[in-house]
Write a protein that holds these residues in place. Structure first.
Motif, PDB file in Angstrom:
ATOM      1  N   ILE A 571       0.835  -1.222   0.000  1.00 44.26           N
ATOM      2  CA  ILE A 571       0.000   0.000   0.000  1.00 44.26           C
ATOM      3  C   ILE A 571       0.865   1.268   0.000  1.00 44.26           C
ATOM      4  O   ILE A 571       0.641   2.192  -0.781  1.00 44.26           O
ATOM      5  CB  ILE A 571      -0.933   0.030   1.227  1.00 44.26           C
ATOM      6  CG1 ILE A 571      -1.924  -1.124   1.160  1.00 44.26           C
ATOM      7  CG2 ILE A 571      -1.675   1.374   1.303  1.00 44.26           C
ATOM      8  CD1 ILE A 571      -2.632  -1.388   2.466  1.00 44.26           C
ATOM      9  N   PHE A 572       1.837   1.272   0.873  1.00 43.74           N
ATOM     10  CA  PHE A 572       2.617   2.511   1.052  1.00 43.74           C
ATOM     11  C   PHE A 572       3.807   2.580   0.095  1.00 43.74           C
ATOM     12  O   PHE A 572       4.953   2.728   0.509  1.00 43.74           O
ATOM     13  CB  PHE A 572       3.058   2.657   2.513  1.00 43.74           C
ATOM     14  CG  PHE A 572       1.918   3.031   3.412  1.00 43.74           C
ATOM     15  CD1 PHE A 572       1.540   4.353   3.553  1.00 43.74           C
ATOM     16  CD2 PHE A 572       1.195   2.056   4.090  1.00 43.74           C
ATOM     17  CE1 PHE A 572       0.469   4.710   4.352  1.00 43.74           C
ATOM     18  CE2 PHE A 572       0.122   2.401   4.901  1.00 43.74           C
ATOM     19  CZ  PHE A 572      -0.240   3.726   5.022  1.00 43.74           C
ATOM     20  N   VAL A 573       3.513   2.479  -1.198  1.00 43.20           N
ATOM     21  CA  VAL A 573       4.598   2.573  -2.178  1.00 43.20           C
ATOM     22  C   VAL A 573       5.003   4.034  -2.358  1.00 43.20           C
ATOM     23  O   VAL A 573       4.187   4.944  -2.216  1.00 43.20           O
ATOM     24  CB  VAL A 573       4.204   2.002  -3.562  1.00 43.20           C
ATOM     25  CG1 VAL A 573       4.204   0.496  -3.537  1.00 43.20           C
ATOM     26  CG2 VAL A 573       2.859   2.556  -4.021  1.00 43.20           C
ATOM     27  N   VAL A 574       6.274   4.250  -2.672  1.00 43.04           N
ATOM     28  CA  VAL A 574       6.765   5.603  -2.969  1.00 43.04           C
ATOM     29  C   VAL A 574       7.272   5.616  -4.418  1.00 43.04           C
ATOM     30  O   VAL A 574       7.347   4.575  -5.078  1.00 43.04           O
ATOM     31  CB  VAL A 574       7.879   6.041  -1.995  1.00 43.04           C
ATOM     32  CG1 VAL A 574       7.330   6.146  -0.576  1.00 43.04           C
ATOM     33  CG2 VAL A 574       9.073   5.109  -2.055  1.00 43.04           C
ATOM     34  N   ALA A 575       7.614   6.830  -4.878  1.00 38.87           N
ATOM     35  CA  ALA A 575       7.904   7.032  -6.310  1.00 38.87           C
ATOM     36  C   ALA A 575       8.855   5.987  -6.895  1.00 38.87           C
ATOM     37  O   ALA A 575       8.610   5.466  -7.987  1.00 38.87           O
ATOM     38  CB  ALA A 575       8.463   8.434  -6.517  1.00 38.87           C
ATOM     39  N   LEU A 576       9.933   5.686  -6.164  1.00 36.60           N
ATOM     40  CA  LEU A 576      10.926   4.780  -6.748  1.00 36.60           C
ATOM     41  C   LEU A 576      10.570   3.308  -6.580  1.00 36.60           C
ATOM     42  O   LEU A 576      11.229   2.436  -7.141  1.00 36.60           O
ATOM     43  CB  LEU A 576      12.313   5.080  -6.180  1.00 36.60           C
ATOM     44  CG  LEU A 576      12.937   6.361  -6.740  1.00 36.60           C
ATOM     45  CD1 LEU A 576      14.204   6.730  -5.987  1.00 36.60           C
ATOM     46  CD2 LEU A 576      13.229   6.239  -8.238  1.00 36.60           C
TER      47      LEU A 576
END
Ligand code: ADP
Length: 647
Positions: A571-576
């Motif tokens: 769920i908590f994916v970030v840009a990279l």
């Protein structure tokens, strides 16, 4: 008023937001003393000034008694105030900076119940030349010394009041071509771009902004190869530091794709150039990818695609975009933006569609009013803006909203939701613009526009959403008669206002779950670090888990390699954590329902190869998007955000 708006009115800006506001946004008098000390006071000033525009643009006021007129203006002031003070809707920075410039300070802050009609009239009359409220400008640059230096002066005047500027330099004759007046040789568009860059570097914008430019050269200009390499050797600061540069694609992107796939050539030309040269499209793309890999520049802007959906094409033509690409504009056009924080609309386990509809309608009226109380730095800009009344209403907080909904950004579910969200906003924003057309008058060029003339015209490509039938119906019926604004929507980067709203920026994924951002201290000019940990993560993840990983999270910024439940990682994916293709697909999901453009960065890991970058440049030609910006982590482009560790 919707109870959600009330709820957010009672939530004060975070310490970080308050710091930014104090450093750059709260209005001061000439002696440097604060005239306002809270977001509520700033909201009052902005709401009041924008409501006063009703005096300038509402013909129905003529039929009202003075008492009714006053009530009308006050009720809009209150509606605008509620939205801004709740931080659910925030206009672009220049509106926050400059609304009320020149006006007696007491008029801007006195209690609403004491406001008289004369007070609003005075606000309108007293605005001065600093009362500039738009973020986006395009200035044409003609192929003559007079034309070029006129444009340099115009750049200075716009920068001084806080606007970002873009230009297409393709009209300039190429380097080495003949100059009849002097029997000399022209030095070409790139050398002149350095003049624009220097001019902007010496123009003071006070403590608030350092200036932002976009330079475009079309893919078939004879200097295109040099242009693509113009920022090579850049360390993020030295070469053309105020410019983002982009290769303009004036034809349809499918045409370039075909040439690329068939290994075809493009003929370079300019009316003042006698040379003949063909360049392989693959060679141009290879060079773009190589340079973007190194420096982040150039991007691409699909001008042909923008004009394809432009309601005034071919009567008017889009020639360039503003610095961050979200607005394509014709010569001397400007646009003002505003963004709705969709993360604030998730409440009690569901998304408040009913609130969103109301907010969109008030926001469109607000942005339309901004045009009329704006004081433009150049008359030609005022004329160009007022003949089509372009607006840019968009969103911020999308990534934080997905976190709350527990939908991974890089999923079809997220893209389906994005299409529905944007289609819903688009439908209601366009209905609001048609209502305003009926109430206040259509934009002056309406009868020449494709809204009025073209049977099945819709100003964006559409895809699949729950609102497609209603959208088509709107453009078939109501939009045929009434439209106040040539275009209504855009998704801005919201680089500053998302920080004020304590939310994620634009439609972007969060760059990091914990990071440090630098703010320039006004007093000393020093850079001061501010630490952020994502609020939704803080709320959702069990406190003991977060505590356990906190220091590692601050160091890495992502959950990817940390020892936590897979569910949180997904769920908590970030840009990279997100693949370049998933970035691109999200851009497309939104663009399909946006009549202007979208600011989106396709993030790539440091380990990405030049071929990986090339793949995305070619992929971009296959999708319904209007531009491309790639950023490879650690490349030379100035990085605004850094992990806490590198602070
Ligand atoms: P904000 O959050 O401050 O309202 P955005 O980051 O959304 O601004 O940028 C919107 C647009 O504002 C940009 O595309 C650009 O046209 C303009 N802009 C942004 N930063 C600057 C700057 N430093 N100087 C001039 N214009 C700017």
């Amino acid at each position: 008023m919707h109870e959600l708006v009330k709820k957010w009115q009672n939530v004060a800006p975070s310490q970080n937001a308050e710091k930014i506001l104090r450093e750059r946004y709260y209005l001061k008098n000439r002696e440097g003393e604060y005239l306002e000390n809270s977001w509520n006071e700033l909201s009052r000033r902005v709401a009041r000034v924008i409501a006063a525009a009703e005096l300038l643009n509402n013909p129905r006021l003529q039929q009202m008694t003075p008492a009714e007129r006053l009530d009308h203006i006050k009720s809009w002031e209150e509606a605008f105030y509620e939205l801004i003070s709740s931080r659910i809707f925030i206009p672009n920075s220049p509106t926050l900076f400059n609304a009320g410039m020149g006006v007696d300070f007491e008029l801007l802050y006195k209690p609403l119940e004491n406001m008289k009609l004369e007070d609003y009239e005075k606000i309108v009359q007293q605005r001065n030349h600093l009362h500039m409220l738009s973020a986006c400008f395009v200035v044409p640059v003609d192929d003559s010394i007079d034309g070029i230096f006129t444009a340099v002066k115009e750049y200075a005047m716009i920068t001084k009041v806080g606007g970002g500027i873009g230009s297409n330099f393709s009209a300039l004759r190429p380097n080495g071509s003949f100059v009849a007046g002097t029997h000399g040789k022209a030095s070409g568009p790139i050398s002149f771009m350095h003049v624009f860059n220097s001019a902007v570097s010496v123009v003071e914008q006070g403590y608030r902004r350092r200036g932002a430019l976009m330079g475009i050269l079309n893919i078939d200009h004879p200097d295109i190869v040099d242009f693509i390499q113009a920022k090579r050797g850049n360390d993020g600061e030295r070469v053309l530091r105020f410019f983002n540069i982009s290769v303009g694609i004036p034809m349809q992107r499918e045409e370039i794709l075909k040439l690329y796939e068939q290994d075809g050539q493009i003929e370079l030309h300019h009316p003042k150039w006698v040379g003949k040269k063909q360049v392989r499209v693959r060679e141009i793309f290879q060079l773009m990818a190589q340079n973007a890999w190194e420096t982040g520049d150039p991007g691409m802007v699909f001008l042909g695609e923008m004009n394809k959906y432009y309601a005034l094409y071919p009567v008017r033509q889009i020639i360039s975009t503003n610095p961050c690409g979200e607005i394509g504009l014709g010569p001397y056009e400007a646009c003002n933006l505003g963004s709705i924080d969709v993360a604030k609309l998730y409440d009690g386990g569901k998304f408040a569609w009913d609130a969103l509809e109301k907010i969109v309608r008030v926001a469109v009226r607000f942005l339309d009013n901004v045009i009329d109380v704006n004081v433009f730095p150049i008359d030609k800009i005022e004329w160009a803006v007022k003949e089509s009344r372009r607006l840019g209403l968009g969103i911020m907080g999308f990534a934080d909203l997905l976190y709350q909904m527990e939908i991974p950004y890089d999923s079809e579910e997220a893209r389906r939701f994005a299409r529905n969200l944007m289609a819903f906003i688009s439908l209601h924003a366009h209905e609001a613009s048609s209502d305003l057309g009926e109430e206040k008058g259509n934009f002056p060029l309406f009868s020449q526009s494709r809204y009025a003339k073209e049977e099945n015209f819709v100003p964006f490509s559409m895809d699949v959403s729950d609102y497609d039938d209603e959208i088509k119906q709107h453009f078939k019926t109501r939009a045929k008669k009434h439209k106040r604004n040539v275009a209504v929507l855009a998704i801005a980067p919201t680089g500053s206002i998302s920080n004020i709203a304590d939310t994620s920026s634009g439609l972007e994924p969060n760059f990091l779950l914990a990071y440090v951002r630098y703010v320039n201290k006004q007093s000393s000019g020093e850079r001061e670090p501010l630490l952020y940990v994502n609020e939704v993560l803080r709320k959702k993840m069990p406190a003991e888990d977060l505590k356990r990983i906190e220091s590692e999270l601050i160091e890495k910024g992502s959950l990817k390699n940390l020892d936590v439940d897979e569910k949180w990682k997904r769920i908590f994916v970030v840009a990279l954590d997100i693949s370049p293709m998933d970035h691109l697909l999200m851009q497309e999901a939104f663009q399909c329902y946006v009549d202007n453009n979208i600011s989106k960065t396709i993030n790539m890991p440091n380990s990405a190869s030049v071929d990986d970058v090339l793949d995305i440049y070619v992929e971009a030609l296959k999708h319904k998007i209007r531009g491309l910006t790639v950023y490879r982590d650690g490349s030379l482009r100035t990085q605004v955000l850094t992990t806490a560790r590198s602070a």
